[in-house]
Motif scaffolding. Sequence first.
Motif, PDB file in Angstrom:
ATOM      1  N   VAL A  37      -0.703  51.215  48.246  1.00 22.37           N
ATOM      2  CA  VAL A  37      -0.644  49.833  48.701  1.00 22.37           C
ATOM      3  C   VAL A  37      -0.013  48.919  47.655  1.00 22.37           C
ATOM      4  O   VAL A  37       0.421  47.813  47.963  1.00 22.37           O
ATOM      5  CB  VAL A  37      -2.065  49.341  49.079  1.00 22.37           C
ATOM      6  CG1 VAL A  37      -2.884  49.038  47.853  1.00 22.37           C
ATOM      7  CG2 VAL A  37      -2.005  48.158  50.017  1.00 22.37           C
ATOM      8  N   PRO A  40       5.156  48.017  46.173  1.00 23.24           N
ATOM      9  CA  PRO A  40       6.138  46.951  45.913  1.00 23.24           C
ATOM     10  C   PRO A  40       5.912  46.248  44.574  1.00 23.24           C
ATOM     11  O   PRO A  40       6.864  46.011  43.819  1.00 23.24           O
ATOM     12  CB  PRO A  40       5.942  46.002  47.098  1.00 23.24           C
ATOM     13  CG  PRO A  40       5.399  46.869  48.187  1.00 23.24           C
ATOM     14  CD  PRO A  40       4.500  47.844  47.475  1.00 23.24           C
ATOM     15  N   ASP A  41       4.662  45.917  44.264  1.00 19.24           N
ATOM     16  CA  ASP A  41       4.359  45.261  42.991  1.00 19.24           C
ATOM     17  C   ASP A  41       4.642  46.188  41.820  1.00 19.24           C
ATOM     18  O   ASP A  41       5.160  45.765  40.777  1.00 19.24           O
ATOM     19  CB  ASP A  41       2.884  44.834  42.987  1.00 19.24           C
ATOM     20  CG  ASP A  41       2.512  44.038  41.748  1.00 19.24           C
ATOM     21  OD1 ASP A  41       3.300  43.160  41.347  1.00 19.24           O
ATOM     22  OD2 ASP A  41       1.444  44.298  41.172  1.00 19.24           O
ATOM     23  N   GLY A 161      -6.111  46.696  48.164  1.00 14.16           N
ATOM     24  CA  GLY A 161      -5.457  45.578  48.843  1.00 14.16           C
ATOM     25  C   GLY A 161      -6.157  44.262  48.578  1.00 14.16           C
ATOM     26  O   GLY A 161      -5.502  43.224  48.378  1.00 14.16           O
ATOM     27  N   HIS A 165      -4.675  40.935  46.040  1.00  8.33           N
ATOM     28  CA  HIS A 165      -4.525  39.553  46.491  1.00  8.33           C
ATOM     29  C   HIS A 165      -4.596  38.593  45.305  1.00  8.33           C
ATOM     30  O   HIS A 165      -4.015  37.496  45.341  1.00  8.33           O
ATOM     31  CB  HIS A 165      -5.616  39.234  47.511  1.00  8.33           C
ATOM     32  CG  HIS A 165      -5.464  37.899  48.176  1.00  8.33           C
ATOM     33  ND1 HIS A 165      -4.451  37.633  49.072  1.00  8.33           N
ATOM     34  CD2 HIS A 165      -6.186  36.741  48.063  1.00  8.33           C
ATOM     35  CE1 HIS A 165      -4.557  36.391  49.497  1.00  8.33           C
ATOM     36  NE2 HIS A 165      -5.597  35.826  48.899  1.00  8.33           N
ATOM     37  N   LEU A 292       2.584  52.708  54.219  1.00  5.14           N
ATOM     38  CA  LEU A 292       2.330  51.505  53.439  1.00  5.14           C
ATOM     39  C   LEU A 292       3.626  50.823  53.023  1.00  5.14           C
ATOM     40  O   LEU A 292       3.715  49.589  52.989  1.00  5.14           O
ATOM     41  CB  LEU A 292       1.478  51.830  52.213  1.00  5.14           C
ATOM     42  CG  LEU A 292      -0.045  51.767  52.376  1.00  5.14           C
ATOM     43  CD1 LEU A 292      -0.489  50.361  52.745  1.00  5.14           C
ATOM     44  CD2 LEU A 292      -0.552  52.743  53.413  1.00  5.14           C
ATOM     45  N   GLN A 293       4.649  51.615  52.725  1.00  4.97           N
ATOM     46  CA  GLN A 293       5.957  51.029  52.428  1.00  4.97           C
ATOM     47  C   GLN A 293       6.528  50.350  53.669  1.00  4.97           C
ATOM     48  O   GLN A 293       7.172  49.288  53.581  1.00  4.97           O
ATOM     49  CB  GLN A 293       6.912  52.104  51.924  1.00  4.97           C
ATOM     50  CG  GLN A 293       6.521  52.685  50.575  1.00  4.97           C
ATOM     51  CD  GLN A 293       7.531  53.707  50.085  1.00  4.97           C
ATOM     52  OE1 GLN A 293       8.641  53.357  49.689  1.00  4.97           O
ATOM     53  NE2 GLN A 293       7.154  54.979  50.131  1.00  4.97           N
ATOM     54  N   GLU A 296       4.477  46.951  54.326  1.00 15.45           N
ATOM     55  CA  GLU A 296       4.774  45.885  53.367  1.00 15.45           C
ATOM     56  C   GLU A 296       6.262  45.566  53.299  1.00 15.45           C
ATOM     57  O   GLU A 296       6.644  44.399  53.205  1.00 15.45           O
ATOM     58  CB  GLU A 296       4.252  46.282  51.985  1.00 15.45           C
ATOM     59  CG  GLU A 296       2.735  46.397  51.920  1.00 15.45           C
ATOM     60  CD  GLU A 296       2.233  46.695  50.523  1.00 15.45           C
ATOM     61  OE1 GLU A 296       2.559  45.937  49.584  1.00 15.45           O
ATOM     62  OE2 GLU A 296       1.516  47.707  50.350  1.00 15.45           O
ATOM     63  N   TYR A 301       3.979  42.627  55.460  1.00 17.08           N
ATOM     64  CA  TYR A 301       2.550  42.398  55.273  1.00 17.08           C
ATOM     65  C   TYR A 301       2.220  42.300  53.779  1.00 17.08           C
ATOM     66  O   TYR A 301       2.861  42.923  52.934  1.00 17.08           O
ATOM     67  CB  TYR A 301       1.726  43.546  55.863  1.00 17.08           C
ATOM     68  CG  TYR A 301       1.717  43.630  57.371  1.00 17.08           C
ATOM     69  CD1 TYR A 301       2.357  42.681  58.167  1.00 17.08           C
ATOM     70  CD2 TYR A 301       1.045  44.664  58.016  1.00 17.08           C
ATOM     71  CE1 TYR A 301       2.335  42.764  59.544  1.00 17.08           C
ATOM     72  CE2 TYR A 301       1.013  44.758  59.404  1.00 17.08           C
ATOM     73  CZ  TYR A 301       1.662  43.813  60.161  1.00 17.08           C
ATOM     74  OH  TYR A 301       1.636  43.904  61.521  1.00 17.08           O
ATOM     75  N   SER A 302       1.165  41.545  53.469  1.00 18.46           N
ATOM     76  CA  SER A 302       0.631  41.542  52.112  1.00 18.46           C
ATOM     77  C   SER A 302      -0.120  42.850  51.885  1.00 18.46           C
ATOM     78  O   SER A 302      -0.456  43.561  52.840  1.00 18.46           O
ATOM     79  CB  SER A 302      -0.325  40.364  51.933  1.00 18.46           C
ATOM     80  OG  SER A 302      -1.493  40.567  52.716  1.00 18.46           O
ATOM     81  N   PRO A 303      -0.403  43.219  50.631  1.00 20.09           N
ATOM     82  CA  PRO A 303      -1.168  44.454  50.389  1.00 20.09           C
ATOM     83  C   PRO A 303      -2.500  44.497  51.126  1.00 20.09           C
ATOM     84  O   PRO A 303      -2.889  45.534  51.658  1.00 20.09           O
ATOM     85  CB  PRO A 303      -1.371  44.444  48.864  1.00 20.09           C
ATOM     86  CG  PRO A 303      -0.194  43.681  48.345  1.00 20.09           C
ATOM     87  CD  PRO A 303       0.069  42.616  49.369  1.00 20.09           C
ATOM     88  N   ALA A 306      -1.818  45.003  54.864  1.00 22.06           N
ATOM     89  CA  ALA A 306      -1.337  46.376  55.071  1.00 22.06           C
ATOM     90  C   ALA A 306      -2.494  47.366  55.031  1.00 22.06           C
ATOM     91  O   ALA A 306      -2.573  48.292  55.844  1.00 22.06           O
ATOM     92  CB  ALA A 306      -0.295  46.728  54.013  1.00 22.06           C
TER      93      ALA A 306
END
Length: 535
Positions: A37, A40-41, A161, A165, A292-293, A296, A301-303, A306
Amino acid sequence: MHTDVRTGNQQVNLSIVTAVVCIALGAVSAAMASLNVAIPDLVRSTHASQTQLEWIIDAYLLVFSVLLLPAGALGDRYGRRKALIGGLIVFGAASAAAMAVSSANDLIFLRGLIGLGAAFVMPATLSTITGTYPPAERTKAVGVWAAVAGGSAILGLLCSGVLLHWFSWRAAFAVNVVLAAVALVGAVRFVPESSQPDAPALDKRGAALATVGLVALVFSIIEAPDAGWLSARTLGGMAAGLVALAGFVLFERRQHDPLLDPRLFSNRKLSAGSLSICIQFFAFFGFTFVSLQYLEGVRGYSPLVAALAVLPLSATMMPAARLTAGLASRFGARTVCVTGLVLVAAGLVIISRVGTDTSYLLMLAGLVPLGLGMGAAMTPATAAITEALPRAQQGVGSALNDLSREVGGALGTAVIGSVVTAVYRSSLQLPGAPGPVVNQARASFAVAIHAGGSTGAHARIAFVNGIHAGLLYAAGAAILAAISVAALLKTEARAPQLVDTHDHPQLADPAGLRVEATPDWRVSPVMNTSRSSTS
């Protein structure tokens, strides 16, 4: 269910022991998927390529899987409680170190080290349950274990997730540290020691062959999109891995005290259970890595959202796993396992139809049968594996169950991830874009969507094309597994009959209890003649 039993001179509270080992199990199971999750970050922080992302996820699973059998054997000989405590220390310490790194390669190394600790933890959790519970209550306890093992991966995603946030991807490792610390305190205080001091010495050569084979195979699959699927490096590496694994089988057949006797798989139930577990987690981890990829990167979607989006998988899997023992007793393990695998395939086919703008309801329609199928197939498969081995080898039996899960998971992430990556790169068309932009976009989907504009739009379409192909491969594997399990368990045509052990002393278990004799009763060359069987 009894709450207390006596182990040696020690009074053991089964409820507390179960809670402690389930926390430890939840920690290592959550770590398998919780980082997905945060992809991306993580890419923005470490600049990892798509191939490096696969390694960050798979380094844990690969080390985990290749060390499970040796770790289970060491736990049997020197103490399962010791293995649990030592594994939790390594798992927690490596997770704490991972919170401080900033490069993809450092993270890959530490994920492997976390997998080393997990390899000692997981077999110790199941062998503690099977070695502590009375035979009459063992199946229910295994059902709890299976529900936690399956559901905690999704719950780990949800927890990560929530933390993402407010915090960075490092929060996913903080969850590992907290759970490991709680489980460590509980293990030291409440878990009884159990071991088999006269167990055979570790089969080092067999362990080395298995390690070389699995590493070469998974390495070649993950690197295939970069090196080329038909390149000499890919084909040669895969061939070397398969040769090493074949050598492992031949070598183990000649050993007096093998790490894993291949003749065990002449037991149809053990073979069917191992295959079912392997394919379930092949599909599950491959799905988790790419979905999950998708949620998002494609849907934006945000983590947290998602993670919530895939929560229906866990919400259906865990209750189904708890109910499966009763269903298997009524309808037979064969029917339940095959039905579960077919549901897994159906769910994956439905989810493979998602697009860049399809409704979430389409994914939900696939998550429900996927979760129900995994829950239905998991418990009888786990029970079949653990009960195929004598009490003295429960560590190895537990590790074999876990090995099926982790090899399936490692191969699922490698195969499905590589298929998605290969299709993504071949489908990505960026007319007029500068060469460096094209190269960066092909190297990483997360980098491409971060670029925005037409580059991000084309990358989303290409990634969806990859998901279509990857999940259909996973669904095909589930159907083949269903057919194979049905064939392996075809002798389960009649309900098992209770036999009196006074009339049949060869079927008596160590406690002298009544056991069930099934039509496909088999005794492996390395197995004791005392075991109980469930249908």
